[in-house]
Design a protein around this motif. Structure first.
Motif, mmCIF file in Angstrom:
data_model
loop_
_atom_site.group_PDB
_atom_site.id
_atom_site.type_symbol
_atom_site.label_atom_id
_atom_site.label_comp_id
_atom_site.label_asym_id
_atom_site.label_seq_id
_atom_site.Cartn_x
_atom_site.Cartn_y
_atom_site.Cartn_z
ATOM 1 N N THR A 161 0.831 -1.196 0.000
ATOM 2 C CA THR A 161 0.000 0.000 0.000
ATOM 3 C C THR A 161 0.871 1.253 0.000
ATOM 4 O OG1 THR A 161 -0.141 0.009 2.431
ATOM 5 C CG2 THR A 161 -1.855 -1.171 1.222
ATOM 6 N N ASP A 162 0.285 2.376 -0.430
ATOM 7 C CA ASP A 162 0.991 3.653 -0.403
ATOM 8 C C ASP A 162 0.157 4.676 0.363
ATOM 9 O OD1 ASP A 162 -1.045 4.485 -2.126
ATOM 10 O OD2 ASP A 162 0.136 4.007 -3.899
ATOM 11 N N ARG A 163 0.696 5.888 0.494
ATOM 12 C CA ARG A 163 0.007 6.947 1.230
ATOM 13 C C ARG A 163 0.230 8.280 0.525
ATOM 14 N NH1 ARG A 163 2.758 7.298 5.958
ATOM 15 N NH2 ARG A 163 3.354 9.492 5.960
ATOM 16 N N PRO A 164 -0.747 8.768 -0.219
ATOM 17 C CA PRO A 164 -0.588 10.074 -0.871
ATOM 18 C C PRO A 164 -0.743 11.210 0.139
ATOM 19 C CG PRO A 164 -2.743 9.148 -1.367
ATOM 20 C CD PRO A 164 -2.017 8.113 -0.578
ATOM 21 N N VAL A 165 0.152 12.183 0.061
ATOM 22 C CA VAL A 165 0.133 13.324 0.978
ATOM 23 C C VAL A 165 0.143 14.611 0.155
ATOM 24 C CG1 VAL A 165 1.299 14.499 2.877
ATOM 25 C CG2 VAL A 165 1.423 11.999 2.691
ATOM 26 N N PRO A 166 -0.931 15.398 0.173
ATOM 27 C CA PRO A 166 -0.906 16.699 -0.514
ATOM 28 C C PRO A 166 0.103 17.623 0.149
ATOM 29 C CG PRO A 166 -3.156 16.011 0.029
ATOM 30 C CD PRO A 166 -2.243 15.106 0.784
ATOM 31 N N ILE A 167 0.821 18.395 -0.654
ATOM 32 C CA ILE A 167 1.817 19.313 -0.097
ATOM 33 C C ILE A 167 1.546 20.721 -0.618
ATOM 34 C CG2 ILE A 167 3.559 17.531 0.192
ATOM 35 C CD1 ILE A 167 4.911 18.527 -2.354
ATOM 36 N N PRO A 168 1.750 21.740 0.214
ATOM 37 C CA PRO A 168 1.441 23.124 -0.172
ATOM 38 C C PRO A 168 2.448 23.674 -1.166
ATOM 39 C CG PRO A 168 2.471 23.061 1.991
ATOM 40 C CD PRO A 168 2.243 21.630 1.602
ATOM 41 N N PRO A 169 2.089 24.756 -1.843
ATOM 42 C CA PRO A 169 2.995 25.343 -2.855
ATOM 43 C C PRO A 169 4.372 25.700 -2.313
ATOM 44 C CG PRO A 169 0.788 26.254 -3.078
ATOM 45 C CD PRO A 169 0.765 25.424 -1.834
ATOM 46 N N VAL A 170 4.455 26.122 -1.042
ATOM 47 C CA VAL A 170 5.760 26.504 -0.497
ATOM 48 C C VAL A 170 6.698 25.306 -0.484
ATOM 49 C CG1 VAL A 170 4.970 26.114 1.893
ATOM 50 C CG2 VAL A 170 6.962 27.547 1.469
ATOM 51 N N LEU A 171 6.193 24.121 -0.165
ATOM 52 C CA LEU A 171 7.039 22.931 -0.170
ATOM 53 C C LEU A 171 7.347 22.487 -1.592
ATOM 54 C CD1 LEU A 171 8.555 20.709 1.248
ATOM 55 C CD2 LEU A 171 6.407 19.451 1.527
ATOM 56 N N VAL A 172 6.383 22.624 -2.501
ATOM 57 C CA VAL A 172 6.637 22.303 -3.903
ATOM 58 C C VAL A 172 7.812 23.125 -4.417
ATOM 59 C CG1 VAL A 172 5.709 22.403 -6.244
ATOM 60 C CG2 VAL A 172 4.261 21.604 -4.372
ATOM 61 N N ALA A 173 7.808 24.429 -4.096
ATOM 62 C CA ALA A 173 8.889 25.300 -4.558
ATOM 63 C C ALA A 173 10.229 24.896 -3.957
ATOM 64 C CB ALA A 173 8.558 26.751 -4.198
ATOM 65 N N ILE A 174 10.242 24.519 -2.689
ATOM 66 C CA ILE A 174 11.490 24.095 -2.044
ATOM 67 C C ILE A 174 12.034 22.835 -2.703
ATOM 68 C CG2 ILE A 174 12.463 23.192 0.107
ATOM 69 C CD1 ILE A 174 10.595 25.061 1.626
ATOM 70 N N LEU A 175 11.166 21.863 -2.993
ATOM 71 C CA LEU A 175 11.607 20.620 -3.616
ATOM 72 C C LEU A 175 12.095 20.848 -5.044
ATOM 73 C CD1 LEU A 175 8.873 18.174 -2.288
ATOM 74 C CD2 LEU A 175 11.307 18.149 -1.720
ATOM 75 N N LEU A 176 11.399 21.707 -5.797
ATOM 76 C CA LEU A 176 11.845 22.009 -7.166
ATOM 77 C C LEU A 176 13.215 22.677 -7.141
ATOM 78 C CD1 LEU A 176 8.522 23.265 -8.816
ATOM 79 C CD2 LEU A 176 9.745 21.124 -9.289
ATOM 80 N N GLY A 177 13.415 23.587 -6.183
ATOM 81 C CA GLY A 177 14.716 24.232 -6.070
ATOM 82 C C GLY A 177 15.805 23.242 -5.687
ATOM 83 N N HIS A 178 15.485 22.307 -4.811
ATOM 84 C CA HIS A 178 16.451 21.288 -4.407
ATOM 85 C C HIS A 178 16.853 20.416 -5.599
ATOM 86 C CE1 HIS A 178 18.210 17.974 -2.054
ATOM 87 N NE2 HIS A 178 17.488 17.169 -2.829
ATOM 88 N N LEU A 179 15.855 19.966 -6.368
ATOM 89 C CA LEU A 179 16.136 19.101 -7.508
ATOM 90 C C LEU A 179 16.904 19.842 -8.606
ATOM 91 C CD1 LEU A 179 12.701 17.278 -7.632
ATOM 92 C CD2 LEU A 179 14.908 16.244 -7.032
ATOM 93 N N LYS A 180 16.614 21.123 -8.770
ATOM 94 C CA LYS A 180 17.335 21.910 -9.767
ATOM 95 C C LYS A 180 18.795 22.058 -9.403
ATOM 96 C CE LYS A 180 17.271 26.389 -12.127
ATOM 97 N NZ LYS A 180 16.578 27.704 -12.232
ATOM 98 N N GLU A 181 19.085 22.206 -8.115
ATOM 99 C CA GLU A 181 20.465 22.423 -7.683
ATOM 100 C C GLU A 181 21.246 21.116 -7.555
ATOM 101 O OE1 GLU A 181 22.980 24.680 -4.110
ATOM 102 O OE2 GLU A 181 20.776 24.596 -4.045
ATOM 103 N N PHE A 182 20.611 20.073 -7.014
ATOM 104 C CA PHE A 182 21.346 18.847 -6.704
ATOM 105 C C PHE A 182 20.934 17.643 -7.562
ATOM 106 C CE2 PHE A 182 21.159 21.301 -2.696
ATOM 107 C CZ PHE A 182 22.515 21.533 -2.537
ATOM 108 N N GLY A 183 19.772 17.725 -8.221
ATOM 109 C CA GLY A 183 19.298 16.574 -8.973
ATOM 110 C C GLY A 183 18.861 15.459 -8.041
ATOM 111 N N ASP A 184 18.490 14.319 -8.620
ATOM 112 C CA ASP A 184 18.105 13.197 -7.773
ATOM 113 C C ASP A 184 19.321 12.338 -7.480
ATOM 114 O OD1 ASP A 184 18.289 12.454 -10.403
ATOM 115 O OD2 ASP A 184 16.741 10.924 -10.278
ATOM 116 N N ALA A 185 19.212 11.531 -6.411
ATOM 117 C CA ALA A 185 20.314 10.678 -5.983
ATOM 118 C C ALA A 185 20.180 9.298 -6.622
ATOM 119 C CB ALA A 185 20.319 10.578 -4.455
#
Length: 292
Positions: A161-185
């Motif tokens: 099973t999985d668990r979907p969690v809605p996230i607010p725009p502020v967190l979306v922006a933080i994650l996009l910035g993280h991926l842009k700078e460091f990429g995925d592992a």
């Protein structure tokens, strides 16, 4: 002997009583070991089945003193970015890691195992994190894969099973910035260390301890406020409850039962006494003036 063992598992190493949930988890592990001993013929029966020890109700409630408000959380996330040298980016790599704990209520082990394929991150609006596994630290000698971080399903859920969690725009922006700078592992994980490996618990603990020295006033560093990364999850859940989100929905998002949420966070919800008083006052007014 078994009674002595049960007494000891109900206490922590410092001699203070363990939380109710901790005791239950330890007792379950002990019972599993004894059942295995019976199965392989080392014991004729499980002696734990004949012991019914009464245990006082759990006092494992969230301490309000550890909860951070929005301003304090932003200060701490900023402080994280200053940890380590600029070339190594030790702290900056983990800003988004702590952010998902604070804004989405993830457990640290869930954040460690989060994959890019599990993230819906639109340019505008709310996104979604679909949690599928956790990566707790178990030690190489205890995992089937020989890796230090075990692969498990979500806590208290079936493995598939999985668990979907809605996230607010502020967190979306933080994650996009993280991926842009460091990429995925490696393995497509969102967070990784400098070599792309799994983020270890010792790493995010050390960075957090250093960030608290930068982000808190000198007199508050030794306070319990946000003393652990896990306290960011507590702050997130408390914020949702105080915003009026139904307990059942909060429980679904964070992977707890409604009973656990109600028991552990009851003392952290503001305004309930005033709401109850207002409801009683309206009832009295409807019946008359409320006088005897």
């Amino acid at each position: 002997m078994l009674e002595d063992v049960l007494y000891r598992v109900s206490y922590k190493l410092d001699g203070t009583p363990a939380a109710g949930d901790t005791y239950k988890r330890r007792r379950r592990a002990l019972n599993a070991a004894l059942e295995h001993a019976v199965a392989v013929g080392e014991l004729p029966e499980n002696p734990l089945q004949r012991i019914r020890r009464k245990r006082a109700g759990s006092n494992d409630v969230v301490d309000r003193r550890v909860l951070v408000n929005a301003v304090q959380a932003r200060q701490l996330l900023t402080a994280v970015s200053y940890v380590g040298s600029w070339g190594r980016c030790r702290g900056r790599r983990l800003v988004a890691f702590y952010a998902v704990l604070y804004y989405a209520g993830l457990r640290p082990a869930e954040a460690v195992g989060l994959r890019l394929s599990d993230c819906h991150l639109p340019e505008k609006g709310w996104g979604t994190l679909t949690l599928r596994e956790t990566r707790p630290v178990s030690g190489k000698q205890w995992t089937d894969s020989g890796e230090r971080h075990d692969r498990r399903g979500l806590k208290a859920r079936e493995a598939s099973t999985d668990r979907p969690v809605p996230i607010p725009p502020v967190l979306v922006a933080i994650l996009l910035g993280h991926l842009k700078e460091f990429g995925d592992a490696k393995e497509g994980r969102v967070f990784g260390n400098e070599r792309g490996g799994v983020v270890g618990s010792s790493t995010y603990w050390r960075v957090w301890e250093e960030a608290r020295e930068y982000g808190r006033p000198p007199g508050r560093v030794d306070s319990p406020l946000a003393g652990r990364p896990y306290d960011l999850r507590y702050a997130c859940i408390t914020r949702w409850l105080n915003a009026g989100v139904p307990i059942a929905e909060v429980a679904r998002r964070v992977g707890n039962s409604p009973e656990v949420i109600h028991r552990r966070y009851n003392g952290c919800i503001d305004g309930h006494e005033e709401v109850a008083n207002a409801q009683i006052a309206r009832a009295l007014e409807a019946e008359g003036d409320g006088s005897i």
